[in-house]
Each structure stands twice: as C-alpha cells, then as structure tokens.
Design a protein around this motif. Structure first.
Motif, mmCIF file in Angstrom:
data_model
loop_
_atom_site.group_PDB
_atom_site.id
_atom_site.type_symbol
_atom_site.label_atom_id
_atom_site.label_comp_id
_atom_site.label_asym_id
_atom_site.label_seq_id
_atom_site.Cartn_x
_atom_site.Cartn_y
_atom_site.Cartn_z
ATOM 1 N N VAL A 76 0.851 -1.175 0.000
ATOM 2 C CA VAL A 76 0.000 0.000 0.000
ATOM 3 C C VAL A 76 0.889 1.227 0.000
ATOM 4 C CG1 VAL A 76 -1.880 -1.157 1.209
ATOM 5 C CG2 VAL A 76 -0.144 0.069 2.515
ATOM 6 N N SER A 77 0.290 2.387 -0.128
ATOM 7 C CA SER A 77 1.056 3.619 -0.212
ATOM 8 C C SER A 77 1.817 3.897 1.075
ATOM 9 C CB SER A 77 0.114 4.791 -0.508
ATOM 10 O OG SER A 77 0.835 6.009 -0.500
ATOM 11 N N ALA A 78 3.047 4.350 0.905
ATOM 12 C CA ALA A 78 3.851 4.755 2.047
ATOM 13 C C ALA A 78 3.979 6.266 2.100
ATOM 14 C CB ALA A 78 5.243 4.111 1.967
ATOM 15 N N VAL A 79 3.231 6.965 1.248
ATOM 16 C CA VAL A 79 3.290 8.432 1.197
ATOM 17 C C VAL A 79 2.389 9.017 2.271
ATOM 18 C CG1 VAL A 79 2.907 10.474 -0.233
ATOM 19 C CG2 VAL A 79 3.725 8.352 -1.271
ATOM 20 N N THR A 80 2.927 9.926 3.051
ATOM 21 C CA THR A 80 2.145 10.611 4.073
ATOM 22 C C THR A 80 1.734 11.986 3.575
ATOM 23 O OG1 THR A 80 3.339 9.471 5.845
ATOM 24 C CG2 THR A 80 2.137 11.470 6.453
ATOM 25 N N ALA A 119 -5.954 18.583 -14.991
ATOM 26 C CA ALA A 119 -5.882 20.039 -14.894
ATOM 27 C C ALA A 119 -6.710 20.536 -13.717
ATOM 28 C CB ALA A 119 -6.375 20.680 -16.189
ATOM 29 N N GLY A 120 -6.069 21.254 -12.802
ATOM 30 C CA GLY A 120 -6.762 21.784 -11.638
ATOM 31 C C GLY A 120 -6.908 20.792 -10.504
ATOM 32 N N GLN A 121 -6.329 19.608 -10.662
ATOM 33 C CA GLN A 121 -6.452 18.578 -9.624
ATOM 34 C C GLN A 121 -5.596 18.935 -8.405
ATOM 35 O OE1 GLN A 121 -8.135 16.405 -7.855
ATOM 36 N NE2 GLN A 121 -8.603 15.320 -9.781
ATOM 37 N N ASP A 122 -5.949 18.384 -7.276
ATOM 38 C CA ASP A 122 -5.217 18.606 -6.036
ATOM 39 C C ASP A 122 -3.765 18.148 -6.201
ATOM 40 O OD1 ASP A 122 -5.228 19.074 -3.007
ATOM 41 O OD2 ASP A 122 -4.546 16.989 -3.124
ATOM 42 N N ALA A 123 -2.808 19.041 -5.892
ATOM 43 C CA ALA A 123 -1.398 18.741 -6.108
ATOM 44 C C ALA A 123 -0.930 17.563 -5.261
ATOM 45 C CB ALA A 123 -0.546 19.975 -5.799
ATOM 46 N N ALA A 124 -1.364 17.518 -4.005
ATOM 47 C CA ALA A 124 -0.945 16.425 -3.130
ATOM 48 C C ALA A 124 -1.448 15.086 -3.658
ATOM 49 C CB ALA A 124 -1.461 16.669 -1.711
ATOM 50 N N PHE A 125 -2.654 15.084 -4.230
ATOM 51 C CA PHE A 125 -3.198 13.853 -4.801
ATOM 52 C C PHE A 125 -2.353 13.380 -5.978
ATOM 53 C CE2 PHE A 125 -5.766 12.110 -8.303
ATOM 54 C CZ PHE A 125 -6.137 10.902 -7.731
ATOM 55 N N VAL A 126 -2.018 14.296 -6.889
ATOM 56 C CA VAL A 126 -1.232 13.918 -8.067
ATOM 57 C C VAL A 126 0.126 13.370 -7.647
ATOM 58 C CG1 VAL A 126 -0.154 14.751 -10.194
ATOM 59 C CG2 VAL A 126 -2.409 15.603 -9.534
ATOM 60 N N TYR A 127 0.770 14.047 -6.709
ATOM 61 C CA TYR A 127 2.078 13.592 -6.233
ATOM 62 C C TYR A 127 1.982 12.203 -5.605
ATOM 63 C CZ TYR A 127 6.085 13.093 -3.130
ATOM 64 O OH TYR A 127 7.186 12.604 -2.462
ATOM 65 N N LYS A 128 0.969 11.980 -4.796
ATOM 66 C CA LYS A 128 0.808 10.687 -4.139
ATOM 67 C C LYS A 128 0.605 9.570 -5.147
ATOM 68 C CE LYS A 128 -2.017 8.155 -0.769
ATOM 69 N NZ LYS A 128 -2.197 6.987 -1.660
ATOM 70 N N GLN A 129 -0.229 9.809 -6.165
ATOM 71 C CA GLN A 129 -0.490 8.763 -7.150
ATOM 72 C C GLN A 129 0.760 8.443 -7.962
ATOM 73 O OE1 GLN A 129 -3.431 7.178 -6.741
ATOM 74 N NE2 GLN A 129 -3.615 8.741 -5.136
ATOM 75 N N LEU A 130 1.507 9.466 -8.339
ATOM 76 C CA LEU A 130 2.755 9.219 -9.069
ATOM 77 C C LEU A 130 3.723 8.397 -8.221
ATOM 78 C CD1 LEU A 130 3.323 12.734 -10.718
ATOM 79 C CD2 LEU A 130 2.660 10.612 -11.880
ATOM 80 N N SER A 131 3.835 8.747 -6.951
ATOM 81 C CA SER A 131 4.724 8.011 -6.041
ATOM 82 C C SER A 131 4.255 6.576 -5.877
ATOM 83 C CB SER A 131 4.766 8.704 -4.678
ATOM 84 O OG SER A 131 5.286 10.011 -4.777
ATOM 85 N N ASP A 132 2.940 6.389 -5.802
ATOM 86 C CA ASP A 132 2.403 5.041 -5.632
ATOM 87 C C ASP A 132 2.622 4.186 -6.880
ATOM 88 O OD1 ASP A 132 1.620 5.740 -3.113
ATOM 89 O OD2 ASP A 132 -0.509 5.963 -3.591
ATOM 90 N N GLN A 134 5.111 4.509 -8.858
ATOM 91 C CA GLN A 134 6.546 4.212 -8.875
ATOM 92 C C GLN A 134 6.912 3.114 -7.871
ATOM 93 O OE1 GLN A 134 9.785 7.101 -7.515
ATOM 94 N NE2 GLN A 134 9.940 7.299 -9.745
ATOM 95 N N SER A 135 6.271 3.111 -6.711
ATOM 96 C CA SER A 135 6.586 2.122 -5.676
ATOM 97 C C SER A 135 5.879 0.791 -5.892
ATOM 98 C CB SER A 135 6.199 2.661 -4.295
ATOM 99 O OG SER A 135 4.789 2.753 -4.156
ATOM 100 N N GLY A 136 4.850 0.782 -6.745
ATOM 101 C CA GLY A 136 4.085 -0.437 -6.963
ATOM 102 C C GLY A 136 2.849 -0.532 -6.104
ATOM 103 N N ALA A 137 2.607 0.495 -5.272
ATOM 104 C CA ALA A 137 1.398 0.487 -4.452
ATOM 105 C C ALA A 137 0.157 0.607 -5.324
ATOM 106 C CB ALA A 137 1.443 1.635 -3.444
#
Length: 271
Positions: A76-80, A119-132, A134-137
């Motif tokens: 699962v995601s390890a991004v806080t 476009a216009g999406q929550d920045a924290a959401f986009v960052y979390k999904q990209l990180s997930d 990449q990690s395989g979450a």
C-alpha cells in the motif's frame, strides 16, 4: 427479630433469564468476533486479538514486524499526506513541471474516458499517485513505465504544474436536490460518509482528488477496484472500507453525478 433472613430469596426465574441472556451474548460474541474471523484466510486473522479487531472493523497492523499491510501480495502507499503538503505554489517548479507533463497530454485530457483529467487537480493527490505508481502500491502498465525514471522532485513539480493549470469550479449546473443520497449524505447505517466530505462540496481531505468532471467510466472502475482490493493504495483503507459497502446502484449514481458536473474551467493551457 422474627427469624426471617435479612435479604429476600432471589427469584429463580429472574436469575435464570439473566444468566441465559448473558450466556447467549457471550456465545454470540465468541462466534462473531473469534470463531468466524479465525476461519478466514489471511494474516490479519491470525490470533484471537487480530480476529476480534478485524470483526470489529478496526484498522491495524496485522502482521508482526510489518509497518504496512500488503493485501494480495502488493504494497500500500507509504506516502504521508498532510494539509501542508504542496500547499504553497513554486513558480519555478510549475514551469519545470510543465515541461515534464508534455507526455501526459495524450491521455489525461477531456476526450479520454479511462484516464482522469488532471488540470486543476489537487497537487498532493497527483504527487501521491505518481509516487504510488513508482513504488508499486498502485499498478498500471502505462503509468508504471512512465514514472519509473522520475525523481521525487520531478513528481513534485508535475503535481504543482497540474494544480496550477486550471481550477475546480465552485459552481455547477445541478442543484443540491439532484445529488444522489450517497454523495450528499452517505449511508450511516453502513458507516459510509458522504463523498462530499472528502472530495469537495462539504469539505476537502488532504490528498483526496476532486471528482467533478471525471468520467463515469473511470470513477466506476476505481470504486469497483477499491471494493475488491485490486486497488489498495489508500493507506488507511478508507476507500476500500467505503467501496465494499456501496451497492452497484450507489456506485453508478455517484459516478454519473460527478461526471455530469461542470468541474473544470475551460481554456486549460498545455505546454
């Protein structure tokens, strides 16, 4: 003194009924919280305490010496994410992110039904999904191959770019009365909060996506994936717990409602 005892003799029928009620309650609790859960497969049911917590719906770290849950063999995601994550815009990061985002335009645009408009999406959401990704979450053949070479700064910059390339409109062409019950009120009997509490409308939870204008096909697919744990990058299992309790009708109604909203401004500038 008349020789009678100081306390009246207990009513044997009352004692028997109370004892019977207590026995039924204890046996029912044992069956519901211990016997049935421990009969299930999976590390989250190992041991009486884990079985009780699972039956009670308490999210916890099930497996000894593991800090996160690995459902179906996947992390699962390890991004806080906190309210402060990417809350301040960096013009330099936005400009750099715009260059990196050129490869995203082909899929993440208004004509696509299988990929979300960013476009216009929550920045924290986009960052979390990209990180997930990449990690395989979170898994997707295309996205996994795209993000594998990105650095953490790359993902932060891309997230800031998308957040600044448009904005979610506060108004729409539908009244509150047209909102499906699951969107406006949730379902308290099944411990499901309204969609608007986390995804905008009533409040917005840090890291939660705005849903206005996303395609019904994409939203339905994601909810169904959460429901069967095919998607499991919600760190606190909040979306999985909610999606499992949604009916097919509620999923379709929520997806159709958000897809019908005028969620984004027009004239989004792509690099």
């Amino acid at each position: 003194m008349d020789g009678r005892p100081g306390f009246p003799q207990p009513n044997r029928w009352l004692v028997a009924s109370v004892a019977g009620t207590v026995a039924v309650a204890v046996i029912s609790a044992a069956i519901g919280f211990i016997v049935l859960p421990t009969a299930q497969d999976g590390p989250q049911y190992r041991g009486i305490w884990n079985a009780i917590c699972s039956a009670a719906g308490v999210s916890r770290h099930w497996v000894e010496n593991e800090s996160i849950v690995f459902p179906r063999g996947g992390p699962v995601s390890a991004v806080t994410i906190t309210p402060q994550t990417l809350s301040r815009r960096d013009p330099e990061a936005v400009q750099r992110g715009g260059v990196l985002a050129t490869r995203c335009a082909g899929c993440h645009n208004t004509s696509q039904a299988v990929a979300p408009l960013l476009a216009g999406q929550d920045a924290a959401f986009v960052y979390k999904q990209l990180s997930d990704f990449q990690s395989g979450a979170r898994t997707n053949v295309i996205m996994t191959s795209i993000v594998k070479e990105l650095t953490d700064r790359d993902m932060l910059d891309v997230a800031q770019y998308f957040a600044s390339s448009g904005h979610v409109a506060s108004g729409d062409d539908k009244s509150v009365e047209t909102e499906p019950s699951i969107v406006a009120h949730g379902n308290p009997t099944k411990n499901v909060v309204s969609c608007a509490v986390c995804h905008g409308g009533v409040d917005h939870k840090a890291g939660a996506p705005f849903l206005q204008g996303l395609s019904a096909s994409y939203l339905s697919t994601q909810l169904n994936a959460f429901a069967v744990s095919e998607r499991h990058n919600d760190s606190g299992e909040q979306m999985r717990n909610i999606a499992r309790n949604l009916t097919e009708t509620e999923i379709k109604e929520a997806a159709a409602y958000y897809a019908g909203l005028k969620g984004r401004t027009t004239g989004v500038t792509w690099p």
